[in-house]
Motif scaffolding. Structure first.
Motif, mmCIF file in Angstrom:
data_model
loop_
_atom_site.group_PDB
_atom_site.id
_atom_site.type_symbol
_atom_site.label_atom_id
_atom_site.label_comp_id
_atom_site.label_asym_id
_atom_site.label_seq_id
_atom_site.Cartn_x
_atom_site.Cartn_y
_atom_site.Cartn_z
ATOM 1 N N ILE A 173 0.712 -1.165 -0.123
ATOM 2 C CA ILE A 173 -0.090 0.121 -0.122
ATOM 3 C C ILE A 173 0.770 1.168 -0.123
ATOM 4 N N ALA A 174 1.952 0.957 0.730
ATOM 5 C CA ALA A 174 2.927 2.488 0.850
ATOM 6 C C ALA A 174 3.499 2.549 -0.559
ATOM 7 N N ALA A 175 3.754 1.459 -1.142
ATOM 8 C CA ALA A 175 4.751 1.572 -2.309
ATOM 9 C C ALA A 175 3.851 2.116 -3.487
ATOM 10 N N ALA A 176 2.774 1.462 -3.585
ATOM 11 C CA ALA A 176 1.743 1.707 -4.816
ATOM 12 C C ALA A 176 0.757 2.656 -4.592
ATOM 13 N N GLY A 177 0.315 3.173 -3.413
ATOM 14 C CA GLY A 177 -0.740 3.745 -3.089
ATOM 15 C C GLY A 177 -1.993 2.735 -2.866
ATOM 16 N N PRO A 178 -2.913 3.372 -2.304
ATOM 17 C CA PRO A 178 -4.191 2.742 -2.014
ATOM 18 C C PRO A 178 -4.844 1.873 -3.036
ATOM 19 N N GLY A 179 -5.178 2.587 -4.152
ATOM 20 C CA GLY A 179 -5.919 2.313 -5.184
ATOM 21 C C GLY A 179 -5.195 0.981 -5.796
ATOM 22 N N LEU A 180 -4.039 1.237 -6.055
ATOM 23 C CA LEU A 180 -3.242 -0.231 -6.786
ATOM 24 C C LEU A 180 -2.711 -0.821 -5.833
ATOM 25 N N GLY A 181 -2.512 -0.547 -4.266
ATOM 26 C CA GLY A 181 -1.805 -1.572 -3.511
ATOM 27 C C GLY A 181 -2.520 -2.624 -3.164
ATOM 28 N N TRP A 182 -3.941 -2.493 -2.887
ATOM 29 C CA TRP A 182 -4.636 -3.658 -2.411
ATOM 30 C C TRP A 182 -4.679 -4.692 -3.571
ATOM 31 N N ARG A 183 -4.536 -4.247 -4.686
ATOM 32 C CA ARG A 183 -4.826 -5.164 -5.895
ATOM 33 C C ARG A 183 -3.352 -5.957 -6.122
ATOM 34 N N LEU A 184 -2.266 -5.308 -5.852
ATOM 35 C CA LEU A 184 -0.909 -6.183 -5.987
ATOM 36 C C LEU A 184 -1.046 -7.362 -4.620
ATOM 37 N N ALA A 185 -1.796 -6.807 -3.711
ATOM 38 C CA ALA A 185 -1.694 -7.853 -2.507
ATOM 39 C C ALA A 185 -2.313 -9.240 -2.861
ATOM 40 N N PHE A 186 -3.341 -8.979 -3.741
ATOM 41 C CA PHE A 186 -3.838 -10.383 -4.234
ATOM 42 C C PHE A 186 -2.905 -11.159 -5.347
ATOM 43 N N LEU A 187 -2.057 -10.337 -5.884
ATOM 44 C CA LEU A 187 -1.207 -10.843 -6.950
ATOM 45 C C LEU A 187 -0.100 -11.263 -6.123
ATOM 46 N N LEU A 188 0.323 -10.885 -5.010
ATOM 47 C CA LEU A 188 1.535 -11.308 -4.123
ATOM 48 C C LEU A 188 1.750 -12.891 -4.075
ATOM 49 N N ASN A 189 0.694 -13.650 -4.079
ATOM 50 C CA ASN A 189 0.743 -14.964 -4.119
ATOM 51 C C ASN A 189 1.148 -15.506 -5.450
ATOM 52 N N ALA A 190 1.141 -14.683 -6.395
ATOM 53 C CA ALA A 190 1.561 -15.563 -7.722
ATOM 54 C C ALA A 190 3.188 -15.772 -7.748
ATOM 55 N N PRO A 191 3.879 -15.012 -7.539
ATOM 56 C CA PRO A 191 5.424 -15.712 -7.546
ATOM 57 C C PRO A 191 5.581 -16.777 -6.472
ATOM 58 N N PHE A 192 5.074 -16.866 -5.255
ATOM 59 C CA PHE A 192 5.077 -17.968 -4.338
ATOM 60 C C PHE A 192 4.554 -19.078 -5.018
ATOM 61 N N GLY A 193 3.373 -18.906 -5.499
ATOM 62 C CA GLY A 193 2.650 -20.049 -6.209
ATOM 63 C C GLY A 193 3.251 -20.839 -7.248
ATOM 64 N N LEU A 194 3.743 -19.691 -8.240
ATOM 65 C CA LEU A 194 4.415 -20.447 -9.514
ATOM 66 C C LEU A 194 5.639 -21.103 -9.006
ATOM 67 N N LEU A 195 6.559 -20.542 -8.042
ATOM 68 C CA LEU A 195 7.467 -21.275 -7.557
ATOM 69 C C LEU A 195 7.432 -22.799 -6.950
ATOM 70 N N THR A 196 6.100 -22.635 -6.112
ATOM 71 C CA THR A 196 5.679 -23.879 -5.530
ATOM 72 C C THR A 196 5.315 -24.926 -6.553
#
Length: 500
Positions: A173-196
Motif C-alpha cells: 500500500i505504501a509503495a503503490a498507493g491505496p488504489g493499486l496496492g490492495w490489488r497487488l496484494a492479491f497478486l502477491l501469491n503469484a510468485p510464491f505459487g508459481l515457484l511452489t
C-alpha cells in the motif's frame, strides 16, 4: 488422509534423527504451499480499508470478502483429502494451486465487491484442495516423531505467514498507493505459487490410485456448510429483525443435531462419515481441537480489527499500521523455534500458559486503545503485539502436535484434515462476527473507534480465555483406551472400508 505407513513412499525417513533428502524436498514443497495460501488470507487484513474505499463496499460485503475465503477453504479440505486418497495427491495439489494463483488475478482486477467475494470463495476452494493434499502427503511420507515434526513445521509456517501478511500488505500500500496496492496484494501469491508449482512438479511423489471410489459424505459436508452459514448470517445481517436472528440460531442448532444423527447413520452403514466415529471418543483430541478453533478464530479476527482500527480509527498509513503488527510476526517466529523444547519439558502446560498470556495481551491492547494518547498508542500497541506474538508462538504448533498425538490410530489420517477444517470454519465465523462488532461500533461517531476496538478485543480475549480453560481441561483428560475404541460398533463397521 493417508496410506498405510508400510506403503508410504519415503519410508526411509522414519528412521534416524532427521529428514533424509527425499523427505526434505517433500517437506519444502508442503511448507511452501502452506505459506502461499495462508499468507494470502493475512495480507488482505491490512488492505481492507483501501479495497473498501476503492470498491465502495459496505460492511456486509467487507465481511463476506474477509470471511468467505476461510469458509470455502475449510469446507474443501475433507473432500479434497479424500479425492487425493483415491486418485493420488499430486494432480489435485497442482490443480488446486494453479486455480488459486489464476483466480488471484481475477480478485486483483475486480471492479465490484461481489466479483471479489466470488473470487475469494473460489480461491478458498483452491487453497483447501491444496492444503488437504499437504496434510495427506505429510502423513504419507513421514511416520512417528518425524511426522510430528513435519506437521509442526507446517503449523509454524502457517502462524508466521499469518503474522507476516499485514507488514507485507502495508508495504505494498505504501509503495503503490491505496488504489493499486490492495490489488497487488492479491497478486502477491503469484510468485510464491508459481515457484511452489515448479517444486511440486519435480519433487512431489507421483500420483497413486489407492481405492476404487471416493466416499465424500456430501450430505455431511452440506450440513456443516449450511450450519456455518446460519451461524454467520446474524452477524453479517446486522440490521435484520431479532426474530429472524433467533430463527437462524435455532436452525443452526437443528442442523447440528441432524448432522450428529447423519454421521452415526453413515458410519453404521460401513461408510466414511465426515467426522470419523473414533474421533469424538478421544477427549484430548476433541478438547485440543476446540483450543485450536478458539485461538485461530480469535487470532484472525484480532489481526483484521487491529488493521482497521489503526487506519480508520487513528488515521495511520497502511505502512505504519503494518509496522505496529510486525513485532507480532518477529516474536512468533522466535518463540516458535523454541516451542518444541518447551513442550518437551512442560507438555500442555506451556500451551495453556501461552494462551493465558495471549488473553492478557488482548485485554491490554483494548485498554490501551481506550486510555492511551494518540501519539503513544502505536508504540504501546506494538509492544502488546510483541508480547502477544511471543505468547502464541508457544501455542500453535505444540497444540497441533498434541492434538494429533491423541488421535485414535484408526483415525490418524483424517484427524489433521478435521482439525484444519474446524479452524477455518471458526475463522470464518469469528472474522464475520468480530469485524461486525467493530464496524457497527465505529460507525456511530467519529470518536467511537477506540470503544469499538475495545469491544472487539474483549470478544477476542474471551475466545482466547475459553481456549486457555479448555487447554487446562485437555491436560487432565484421559485418552480413550485403544481396545475400547477399536471395539466400538461404528469403528468395526467402518474399518473394512478404511484406507487411512
Amino acid at each position: 488422509m493417508g496410506i498405510p505407513e508400510s506403503d508410504a513412499r519415503g519410508a526411509a525417513v522414519t528412521g534416524g534423527t532427521g529428514f533424509d533428502a527425499h523427505g526434505r524436498r517433500v517437506l519444502a514443497v508442503c511448507v511452501a504451499a502452506g505459506f502461499t495460501t495462508l499468507l494470502d488470507q493475512s495480507v488482505l487484513n491490512i488492505t481492507v480499508p483501501a479495497l473498501r474505499d476503492s470498491l465502495h463496499a459496505g460492511p456486509t460485503e467487507v465481511q463476506w470478502i474477509v470471511a468467505g475465503y476461510s469458509l470455502a477453504f475449510g469446507l474443501a479440505l475433507i473432500p479434497g483429502g479424500r479425492l487425493g486418497d483415491v486418485r493420488g495427491r499430486k494432480p489435485f495439489f497442482l490443480a488446486g494451486l494453479a486455480a488459486f494463483v489464476a483466480i488471484g488475478a481475477v480478485a486483483g482486477s475486480a471492479a465490484h465487491p461481489w466479483v471479489l467475494i466470488a473470487a475469494r470463495l473460489l480461491q478458498g476452494v483452491g487453497a483447501g484442495l491444496v492444503n488437504s493434499q499437504v496434510i495427506g502427503t505429510l502423513q504419507d511420507t513421514f511416520t512417528g516423531q518425524l511426522r510430528t515434526r513435519a506437521l509442526g513445521m507446517y503449523a509454524v509456517t502457517a502462524g508466521i505467514a499469518t503474522a507476516l501478511g499485514p507488514p507485507l500488505g502495508g508495504a505494498l500500500i505504501a509503495a503503490a498507493g491505496p488504489g493499486l496496492g490492495w490489488r497487488l496484494a492479491f497478486l502477491l501469491n503469484a510468485p510464491f505459487g508459481l515457484l511452489t508449482l515448479l517444486l511440486a512438479v519435480r519433487h512431489l511423489p507421483a500420483a497413486r490410485t489407492r481405492a476404487a471410489h471416493a466416499d465424500l459424505d456430501l450430505v455431511g459436508l452440506v450440513l456443516v456448510g449450511a450450519m456455518t452459514l446460519l451461524v454467520m448470517l446474524p452477524f453479517v445481517l446486522s440490521s435484520a429483525p431479532g426474530g429472524l436472528k433467533l430463527g437462524l440460531a435455532g436452525g443452526a442448532c437443528a442442523l447440528a443435531g441432524l448432522f450428529a444423527v447423519w454421521q452415526r447413520h453413515y458410519a453404521r452403514a460401513g461408510r466414511h462419515p465426515l467426522v470419523h466415529p473414533a474421533l469424538p471418543r478421544s477427549a484430548p483430541y476433541v478438547l485440543g481441537t476446540v483450543v485450536a478453533m478458539a485461538q485461530f478464530g480469535a487470532g484472525m479476527a484480532s489481526s483484521l480489527v487491529l488493521a482497521m482500527f489503526l487506519q480508520d480509527g487513528l488515521g495511520l498509513s497502511a505502512m505504519t499500521a503494518a509496522a505496529v503488527s510486525l513485532p507480532n510476526a518477529l516474536a512468533m517466529g522466535a518463540t516458535s523455534a523454541l516451542a518444541w523444547r518447551v513442550m518437551r519439558r512442560f507438555g500442555r502446560h506451556a500451551v495453556t500458559v501461552g494462551l493465558a498470556v495471549g488473553t492478557l495481551c488482548l485485554v491490554a491492547g483494548g485498554l490501551t486503545a481506550l486510555h492511551a494518547s494518540a501519539s503513544a498508542l502505536p508504540w504501546l500497541l506494538g509492544l502488546v503485539q510483541l508480547c502477544s506474538g511471543a505468547a502464541y508462538g508457544f501455542v500453535i504448533s505444540p497444540n497441533q502436535a498434541l492434538v494429533l498425538r491423541h488421535a485414535p490410530p484408526e483415525a490418524a489420517g483424517v484427524a489433521g484434515g478435521i482439525l484444519q477444517m474446524s479452524q477455518r470454519i471458526s475463522a470464518a465465523i469469528c472474522v464475520s462476527a468480530i469485524s461486525g462488532i467493530y464496524l457497527r461500533g465505529s460507525a456511530t461517531a467519529a470518536t467511537a473507534a477506540p470503544a469499538a476496538y475495545w469491544h472487539a478485543a474483549l470478544t477476542c480475549a474471551g475466545l482466547s480465555a475459553l481456549a486457555a480453560l479448555v487447554s487446562l481441561l485437555a491436560g487432565h483428560a484421559p485418552a480413550p483406551a485403544a481396545n475400547s475404541v477399536a471395539s466400538s460398533p461404528a469403528v468395526r463397521e467402518a474399518r473394512p472400508h478404511e484406507r487411512h
